[in-house]
Scaffold this motif. Structure first.
Motif, PDB file in Angstrom:
ATOM      1  N   GLU A 243       0.862  -1.180   0.000  1.00 48.71           N
ATOM      2  CA  GLU A 243       0.000   0.000   0.000  1.00 48.71           C
ATOM      3  C   GLU A 243       0.902   1.235   0.000  1.00 48.71           C
ATOM      4  O   GLU A 243       1.522   1.541   1.020  1.00 48.71           O
ATOM      5  N   PRO A 244       0.973   1.953  -1.115  1.00 49.29           N
ATOM      6  CA  PRO A 244       1.811   3.164  -1.119  1.00 49.29           C
ATOM      7  C   PRO A 244       1.104   4.299  -0.384  1.00 49.29           C
ATOM      8  O   PRO A 244      -0.083   4.559  -0.605  1.00 49.29           O
ATOM      9  N   VAL A 245       1.819   4.945   0.507  1.00 52.29           N
ATOM     10  CA  VAL A 245       1.297   6.098   1.252  1.00 52.29           C
ATOM     11  C   VAL A 245       2.180   7.296   0.917  1.00 52.29           C
ATOM     12  O   VAL A 245       3.396   7.263   1.169  1.00 52.29           O
ATOM     13  N   LEU A 246       1.579   8.329   0.353  1.00 52.28           N
ATOM     14  CA  LEU A 246       2.345   9.501  -0.056  1.00 52.28           C
ATOM     15  C   LEU A 246       2.777  10.309   1.167  1.00 52.28           C
ATOM     16  O   LEU A 246       1.990  10.530   2.087  1.00 52.28           O
ATOM     17  N   VAL A 247       4.019  10.732   1.157  1.00 51.21           N
ATOM     18  CA  VAL A 247       4.532  11.674   2.153  1.00 51.21           C
ATOM     19  C   VAL A 247       4.830  12.974   1.409  1.00 51.21           C
ATOM     20  O   VAL A 247       5.672  12.997   0.507  1.00 51.21           O
ATOM     21  N   MET A 248       4.113  14.034   1.768  1.00 44.70           N
ATOM     22  CA  MET A 248       4.231  15.291   1.015  1.00 44.70           C
ATOM     23  C   MET A 248       4.399  16.461   1.984  1.00 44.70           C
ATOM     24  O   MET A 248       3.652  16.580   2.957  1.00 44.70           O
ATOM     25  N   PRO A 249       5.392  17.319   1.712  1.00 48.03           N
ATOM     26  CA  PRO A 249       5.613  18.446   2.634  1.00 48.03           C
ATOM     27  C   PRO A 249       4.571  19.534   2.438  1.00 48.03           C
ATOM     28  O   PRO A 249       4.047  19.738   1.338  1.00 48.03           O
ATOM     29  N   ALA A 250       4.283  20.240   3.507  1.00 47.94           N
ATOM     30  CA  ALA A 250       3.395  21.405   3.426  1.00 47.94           C
ATOM     31  C   ALA A 250       4.167  22.576   2.838  1.00 47.94           C
ATOM     32  O   ALA A 250       5.390  22.555   2.729  1.00 47.94           O
ATOM     33  N   GLY A 268      -1.650   4.340  -7.088  1.00 52.81           N
ATOM     34  CA  GLY A 268      -2.232   3.422  -6.107  1.00 52.81           C
ATOM     35  C   GLY A 268      -2.363   3.986  -4.715  1.00 52.81           C
ATOM     36  O   GLY A 268      -2.879   3.317  -3.809  1.00 52.81           O
ATOM     37  N   CYS A 269      -1.886   5.229  -4.489  1.00 56.91           N
ATOM     38  CA  CYS A 269      -2.013   5.835  -3.156  1.00 56.91           C
ATOM     39  C   CYS A 269      -3.482   6.176  -2.885  1.00 56.91           C
ATOM     40  O   CYS A 269      -4.217   6.599  -3.791  1.00 56.91           O
ATOM     41  N   GLN A 270      -3.872   6.002  -1.656  1.00 58.14           N
ATOM     42  CA  GLN A 270      -5.212   6.400  -1.229  1.00 58.14           C
ATOM     43  C   GLN A 270      -5.159   7.472  -0.141  1.00 58.14           C
ATOM     44  O   GLN A 270      -6.149   8.137   0.117  1.00 58.14           O
ATOM     45  N   ARG A 271      -4.030   7.608   0.524  1.00 63.28           N
ATOM     46  CA  ARG A 271      -3.916   8.596   1.604  1.00 63.28           C
ATOM     47  C   ARG A 271      -2.497   9.136   1.651  1.00 63.28           C
ATOM     48  O   ARG A 271      -1.568   8.560   1.061  1.00 63.28           O
ATOM     49  N   PHE A 272      -2.330  10.214   2.398  1.00 60.76           N
ATOM     50  CA  PHE A 272      -1.013  10.838   2.473  1.00 60.76           C
ATOM     51  C   PHE A 272      -0.757  11.397   3.863  1.00 60.76           C
ATOM     52  O   PHE A 272      -1.687  11.638   4.651  1.00 60.76           O
ATOM     53  N   ILE A 273       0.535  11.560   4.132  1.00 62.31           N
ATOM     54  CA  ILE A 273       0.988  12.163   5.390  1.00 62.31           C
ATOM     55  C   ILE A 273       1.562  13.536   5.042  1.00 62.31           C
ATOM     56  O   ILE A 273       2.453  13.636   4.196  1.00 62.31           O
ATOM     57  N   ALA A 274       1.048  14.571   5.661  1.00 58.76           N
ATOM     58  CA  ALA A 274       1.554  15.924   5.435  1.00 58.76           C
ATOM     59  C   ALA A 274       2.663  16.217   6.443  1.00 58.76           C
ATOM     60  O   ALA A 274       2.454  16.095   7.652  1.00 58.76           O
ATOM     61  N   THR A 275       3.829  16.586   5.940  1.00 63.21           N
ATOM     62  CA  THR A 275       4.983  16.803   6.811  1.00 63.21           C
ATOM     63  C   THR A 275       5.426  18.259   6.756  1.00 63.21           C
ATOM     64  O   THR A 275       4.933  19.058   5.954  1.00 63.21           O
ATOM     65  N   ARG A 276       6.386  18.561   7.632  1.00 62.90           N
ATOM     66  CA  ARG A 276       7.040  19.878   7.670  1.00 62.90           C
ATOM     67  C   ARG A 276       6.037  21.013   7.882  1.00 62.90           C
ATOM     68  O   ARG A 276       6.232  22.115   7.377  1.00 62.90           O
ATOM     69  N   LEU A 277       4.978  20.751   8.624  1.00 64.00           N
ATOM     70  CA  LEU A 277       4.053  21.841   8.945  1.00 64.00           C
ATOM     71  C   LEU A 277       4.715  22.873   9.851  1.00 64.00           C
ATOM     72  O   LEU A 277       4.263  24.017   9.926  1.00 64.00           O
TER      73      LEU A 277
END
Length: 337
Positions: A243-250, A268-277
């Motif tokens: 399951e690919p989970v996107l990690v994307m910076p704010a 294939g990603c369904q969700r992501f983690i927002a980083t560097r907030l």
């Protein structure tokens, strides 16, 4: 003992006075009947059942009655200008900002963060990461997004919940990548398996065919606009049905953030983690990436330190983050509450 004398025209009326005055426990001491009527002397022991009150006592106020007599303020503590100020600060595109603004005004909220939280719940998607994962989790995303740190944070959280973790890295090209993850793994007394190719990754995963724990896979940075890098990443994903989970910076341009989310959604990603907030002041790209048709927001990261962990994303908490606007005279933040 308390004595009392009663006078009445008949015995029935005299006894009724005794019961009403002294109660059912009264003792008749003496009775006298004459032409003028009846006289009864009665007594009652101290401490015996008191007579019934003449009127019902005033009931003690219940919590429900208190709430009814002290209703919540009907007037909200904010107005439409406050909502627009928040949306304008984060730089949301006009159409999205207007949708969120109208959604916020449609609820009878009493605070700014509550209004925005209700609007976010209605306009963007949330899907937290849970402890139950049948498929390996592969963290993917642009270079420098914080995938290795997020892998370490997920590792720490799993270990705190006493869950076994199989830690794998495919980031073998950049020496610092595997060294950083290996450093975190050693601190938590874990080992890191490496895989240079999709076939090697499949072989590493098959080494634990009946593994019921969590499999975490860190990957090198992938440019969402480079077809060769996307094709290479897709082979790794397909090799083990991860399951690919996107990690994307704010802090990205809102439309760039949405476009990157769209590309990885097709991967294939369904969700992501927002980083560097913690390193950005405007989170429009996070909102745009979580719009319907793109990805669901799973978690946010506001610290580069592993010990701080990931924060599970939900409308209320994310609304508080959005509505905390920086002051103009210093770098501190103030919330709407």
């Amino acid at each position: 003992m308390r004595l009392k004398t009663f006078h009445a025209k008949s015995m029935f009326e005299a006894m009724e006075q005794v019961r009403n005055s002294l109660g059912a426990d009264a003792i008749i001491i003496q009775t006298e009947e004459s032409a003028s009527g009846v006289r009864i002397t009665a007594a009652v022991e101290a401490g015996m059942t008191p007579p019934a009150p003449q009127e019902a006592p005033e009931p003690v106020q219940t919590p429900l009655a208190f709430e009814a007599s002290h209703p919540f303020p009907s007037e909200p503590e904010f107005d439409q200008a406050d909502i627009r100020a928040v949306l304008n600060h984060h730089g949301l595109p006009f159409e999205t900002a207007e949708n969120i603004n109208q959604a916020a005004l449609s609820f009878n909220a009493i605070s700014l963060s509550e209004a925005i939280g209700n609007a976010l719940e209605a306009t963007i998607r949330f899907s937290p990461l849970t402890d139950s994962h049948a498929r390996p989790i592969m963290l993917v995303g642009p270079p420098g997004a914080g995938k290795t740190i997020c892998t370490a944070k997920l590792l720490a959280d799993a270990l705190l919940h006493e869950r076994a973790v199989h830690l794998i890295s495919t980031d073998t090209v950049k020496a610092a990548g595997i060294q950083q993850l290996d450093h975190f793994a050693q601190l938590m007394k874990q080992t890191v398996s490496t895989a240079d190719t999709p076939d090697e990754l499949a072989a590493v995963v098959k080494q634990k065919p009946n593994f019921n724990g969590l499999t975490l896979i860190d990957t090198p940075g992938t440019n969402a606009f480079d077809m060769q890098e996307l094709e290479a990443l897709l082979k790794f994903i397909k090799a083990i049905d991860a399951e690919p989970v996107l990690v994307m910076p704010a802090g990205l341009d809102p439309l760039d953030g949405q476009e990157i989310a769209g590309v990885f959604a097709r991967m294939g990603c369904q969700r992501f983690i927002a980083t560097r907030l913690d390193a950005a002041r405007r989170y429009a790209s996070v909102v745009m990436a979580a719009r319907p048709g793109y990805l669901s927001l799973a978690a946010i990261s506001r610290s580069p330190f592993v010990a701080d962990g990931l924060e599970t994303a939900n409308p209320r908490e994310f609304a508080r983050v959005l509505s905390a606007l920086p002051k103009t005279n210093n770098n501190s933040f103030s919330t709407d509450q």
